[in-house]
Design a protein around this motif. Structure first.
Motif, PDB file in Angstrom:
ATOM      1  N   LYS A   4       0.855  -1.176   0.000  1.00 13.04           N
ATOM      2  CA  LYS A   4       0.000   0.000   0.000  1.00 13.04           C
ATOM      3  C   LYS A   4       0.896   1.232   0.000  1.00 13.04           C
ATOM      4  O   LYS A   4       1.459   1.616   1.009  1.00 13.04           O
ATOM      5  N   ALA A   5       1.055   1.878  -1.120  1.00 13.02           N
ATOM      6  CA  ALA A   5       1.981   3.000  -1.260  1.00 13.02           C
ATOM      7  C   ALA A   5       1.368   4.334  -0.858  1.00 13.02           C
ATOM      8  O   ALA A   5       2.069   5.325  -0.759  1.00 13.02           O
ATOM      9  N   VAL A   6       0.087   4.368  -0.605  1.00 13.05           N
ATOM     10  CA  VAL A   6      -0.577   5.631  -0.276  1.00 13.05           C
ATOM     11  C   VAL A   6      -0.072   6.206   1.038  1.00 13.05           C
ATOM     12  O   VAL A   6      -0.029   7.413   1.216  1.00 13.05           O
ATOM     13  N   ASP A   7       0.346   5.366   1.951  1.00 11.62           N
ATOM     14  CA  ASP A   7       0.784   5.843   3.254  1.00 11.62           C
ATOM     15  C   ASP A   7       2.302   5.816   3.410  1.00 11.62           C
ATOM     16  O   ASP A   7       2.826   5.703   4.496  1.00 11.62           O
ATOM     17  N   GLU A   8       3.012   5.925   2.280  1.00 13.66           N
ATOM     18  CA  GLU A   8       4.470   5.959   2.296  1.00 13.66           C
ATOM     19  C   GLU A   8       4.983   7.229   1.637  1.00 13.66           C
ATOM     20  O   GLU A   8       4.321   7.814   0.791  1.00 13.66           O
ATOM     21  N   VAL A   9       6.172   7.633   2.039  1.00 12.05           N
ATOM     22  CA  VAL A   9       6.857   8.792   1.472  1.00 12.05           C
ATOM     23  C   VAL A   9       8.140   8.289   0.820  1.00 12.05           C
ATOM     24  O   VAL A   9       8.790   7.392   1.355  1.00 12.05           O
ATOM     25  N   GLU A  10       8.510   8.885  -0.316  1.00 13.89           N
ATOM     26  CA  GLU A  10       9.777   8.538  -0.950  1.00 13.89           C
ATOM     27  C   GLU A  10      10.583   9.810  -1.185  1.00 13.89           C
ATOM     28  O   GLU A  10      10.071  10.774  -1.746  1.00 13.89           O
ATOM     29  N   ILE A  11      11.815   9.808  -0.724  1.00 13.66           N
ATOM     30  CA  ILE A  11      12.734  10.908  -0.985  1.00 13.66           C
ATOM     31  C   ILE A  11      13.427  10.605  -2.304  1.00 13.66           C
ATOM     32  O   ILE A  11      14.116   9.596  -2.436  1.00 13.66           O
ATOM     33  N   LEU A  12      13.247  11.473  -3.276  1.00 12.67           N
ATOM     34  CA  LEU A  12      13.898  11.281  -4.568  1.00 12.67           C
ATOM     35  C   LEU A  12      15.280  11.922  -4.598  1.00 12.67           C
ATOM     36  O   LEU A  12      16.221  11.342  -5.128  1.00 12.67           O
ATOM     37  N   THR A  13      15.396  13.123  -4.040  1.00 14.50           N
ATOM     38  CA  THR A  13      16.680  13.818  -4.022  1.00 14.50           C
ATOM     39  C   THR A  13      16.779  14.659  -2.757  1.00 14.50           C
ATOM     40  O   THR A  13      15.828  15.353  -2.398  1.00 14.50           O
ATOM     41  N   LEU A  14      17.923  14.596  -2.123  1.00 13.71           N
ATOM     42  CA  LEU A  14      18.228  15.463  -0.983  1.00 13.71           C
ATOM     43  C   LEU A  14      19.644  15.965  -1.206  1.00 13.71           C
ATOM     44  O   LEU A  14      20.582  15.162  -1.317  1.00 13.71           O
ATOM     45  N   ALA A  15      19.791  17.263  -1.319  1.00 13.57           N
ATOM     46  CA  ALA A  15      21.113  17.830  -1.579  1.00 13.57           C
ATOM     47  C   ALA A  15      21.316  19.106  -0.775  1.00 13.57           C
ATOM     48  O   ALA A  15      20.379  19.864  -0.562  1.00 13.57           O
ATOM     49  N   VAL A  16      22.530  19.298  -0.340  1.00 10.67           N
ATOM     50  CA  VAL A  16      22.941  20.519   0.344  1.00 10.67           C
ATOM     51  C   VAL A  16      24.187  21.017  -0.382  1.00 10.67           C
ATOM     52  O   VAL A  16      25.100  20.241  -0.671  1.00 10.67           O
ATOM     53  N   HIS A  17      24.225  22.296  -0.675  1.00  2.79           N
ATOM     54  CA  HIS A  17      25.377  22.888  -1.358  1.00  2.79           C
ATOM     55  C   HIS A  17      26.652  22.551  -0.585  1.00  2.79           C
ATOM     56  O   HIS A  17      26.673  22.614   0.654  1.00  2.79           O
ATOM     57  N   PRO A  18      27.722  22.186  -1.285  1.00  4.65           N
ATOM     58  CA  PRO A  18      28.965  21.801  -0.599  1.00  4.65           C
ATOM     59  C   PRO A  18      29.459  22.816   0.431  1.00  4.65           C
ATOM     60  O   PRO A  18      29.994  22.429   1.474  1.00  4.65           O
ATOM     61  N   ASN A  19      29.285  24.104   0.181  1.00  6.94           N
ATOM     62  CA  ASN A  19      29.744  25.126   1.138  1.00  6.94           C
ATOM     63  C   ASN A  19      28.902  25.177   2.405  1.00  6.94           C
ATOM     64  O   ASN A  19      29.294  25.816   3.381  1.00  6.94           O
ATOM     65  N   LEU A  20      27.738  24.526   2.390  1.00  3.55           N
ATOM     66  CA  LEU A  20      26.818  24.582   3.531  1.00  3.55           C
ATOM     67  C   LEU A  20      26.686  23.243   4.247  1.00  3.55           C
ATOM     68  O   LEU A  20      25.880  23.113   5.161  1.00  3.55           O
ATOM     69  N   ARG A  21      27.486  22.271   3.870  1.00  2.59           N
ATOM     70  CA  ARG A  21      27.408  20.949   4.490  1.00  2.59           C
ATOM     71  C   ARG A  21      28.027  20.951   5.879  1.00  2.59           C
ATOM     72  O   ARG A  21      28.754  21.842   6.258  1.00  2.59           O
ATOM     73  N   ARG A  22      27.683  19.914   6.626  1.00  2.00           N
ATOM     74  CA  ARG A  22      28.196  19.703   7.994  1.00  2.00           C
ATOM     75  C   ARG A  22      27.695  20.771   8.957  1.00  2.00           C
ATOM     76  O   ARG A  22      28.355  21.109   9.937  1.00  2.00           O
ATOM     77  N   GLN A  23      26.513  21.331   8.669  1.00  2.00           N
ATOM     78  CA  GLN A  23      25.900  22.337   9.542  1.00  2.00           C
ATOM     79  C   GLN A  23      24.526  21.885  10.047  1.00  2.00           C
ATOM     80  O   GLN A  23      23.796  22.673  10.628  1.00  2.00           O
ATOM     81  N   GLY A  24      24.156  20.645   9.770  1.00  2.00           N
ATOM     82  CA  GLY A  24      22.886  20.114  10.247  1.00  2.00           C
ATOM     83  C   GLY A  24      21.691  20.391   9.350  1.00  2.00           C
ATOM     84  O   GLY A  24      20.560  20.085   9.716  1.00  2.00           O
ATOM     85  N   ARG A  25      21.934  20.954   8.177  1.00  2.00           N
ATOM     86  CA  ARG A  25      20.813  21.306   7.290  1.00  2.00           C
ATOM     87  C   ARG A  25      20.070  20.077   6.779  1.00  2.00           C
ATOM     88  O   ARG A  25      18.842  20.059   6.738  1.00  2.00           O
ATOM     89  N   ALA A  26      20.784  19.052   6.378  1.00  2.00           N
ATOM     90  CA  ALA A  26      20.123  17.839   5.872  1.00  2.00           C
ATOM     91  C   ALA A  26      19.332  17.154   6.981  1.00  2.00           C
ATOM     92  O   ALA A  26      18.208  16.699   6.764  1.00  2.00           O
ATOM     93  N   SER A  27      19.890  17.102   8.183  1.00  3.24           N
ATOM     94  CA  SER A  27      19.159  16.518   9.306  1.00  3.24           C
ATOM     95  C   SER A  27      17.897  17.314   9.614  1.00  3.24           C
ATOM     96  O   SER A  27      16.846  16.738   9.927  1.00  3.24           O
ATOM     97  N   THR A  28      17.979  18.630   9.509  1.00  2.00           N
ATOM     98  CA  THR A  28      16.800  19.472   9.719  1.00  2.00           C
ATOM     99  C   THR A  28      15.722  19.148   8.688  1.00  2.00           C
ATOM    100  O   THR A  28      14.533  19.036   9.026  1.00  2.00           O
ATOM    101  N   LEU A  29      16.130  18.982   7.430  1.00  5.00           N
ATOM    102  CA  LEU A  29      15.163  18.617   6.388  1.00  5.00           C
ATOM    103  C   LEU A  29      14.539  17.248   6.664  1.00  5.00           C
ATOM    104  O   LEU A  29      13.326  17.067   6.516  1.00  5.00           O
ATOM    105  N   LEU A  30      15.351  16.283   7.084  1.00  8.07           N
ATOM    106  CA  LEU A  30      14.831  14.952   7.380  1.00  8.07           C
ATOM    107  C   LEU A  30      13.863  14.977   8.565  1.00  8.07           C
ATOM    108  O   LEU A  30      12.832  14.294   8.541  1.00  8.07           O
ATOM    109  N   ARG A  31      14.164  15.757   9.582  1.00  2.00           N
ATOM    110  CA  ARG A  31      13.250  15.882  10.725  1.00  2.00           C
ATOM    111  C   ARG A  31      11.924  16.512  10.303  1.00  2.00           C
ATOM    112  O   ARG A  31      10.853  16.082  10.738  1.00  2.00           O
ATOM    113  N   ALA A  32      11.999  17.533   9.441  1.00  2.00           N
ATOM    114  CA  ALA A  32      10.770  18.177   8.962  1.00  2.00           C
ATOM    115  C   ALA A  32       9.930  17.189   8.152  1.00  2.00           C
ATOM    116  O   ALA A  32       8.698  17.153   8.284  1.00  2.00           O
ATOM    117  N   LEU A  33      10.572  16.383   7.325  1.00  2.54           N
ATOM    118  CA  LEU A  33       9.850  15.391   6.543  1.00  2.54           C
ATOM    119  C   LEU A  33       9.224  14.332   7.453  1.00  2.54           C
ATOM    120  O   LEU A  33       8.081  13.917   7.249  1.00  2.54           O
TER     121      LEU A  33
END
Length: 91
Positions: free
Chosen positions: A1-30
């Motif tokens: 049953k795919a109606v109750d599932e989420v799929e992440i197709l792409t998650l990217a953070v600009h190289p100059n902004l990595r290692r600052q917790g931005r991707a984790s923040t996006l994952l928590r929001a999702l």
């Protein structure tokens, strides 16, 4: 049953902004949005050799549930497996 599932197709953070917790923040929001809409799981695929991304997903509760052999083809013609990751959203 795919109606109750989420799929992440792409998650990217600009190289100059990595290692600052931005991707984790996006994952928590999702995760929060998924719970609010009563989804049961989040899925994504990641290149097996992408160790920083794999560490990020593991730290955010994603588990390896499968593999797609020779899924990604690199510019040099070499193939790389994809790992299928899942995060369950209880409740």
């Amino acid at each position: 049953k795919a109606v109750d599932e989420v799929e992440i197709l792409t998650l990217a953070v600009h190289p100059n902004l990595r290692r600052q917790g931005r991707a984790s923040t996006l994952l928590r929001a999702l995760t929060k949005a998924g719970r609010q809409t009563r989804c049961c799981a989040i899925f994504l695929e990641v290149a097996a050799g992408n160790l920083p991304a794999r560490a990020l997903y593991e730290a955010n509760g994603y588990e390896n549930v499968g593999e797609r052999p020779k899924y990604y083809r690199h510019a040099n013609g070499e193939w790389e497996d994809a790992l299928i990751l899942r995060k369950n959203l209880p409740g």
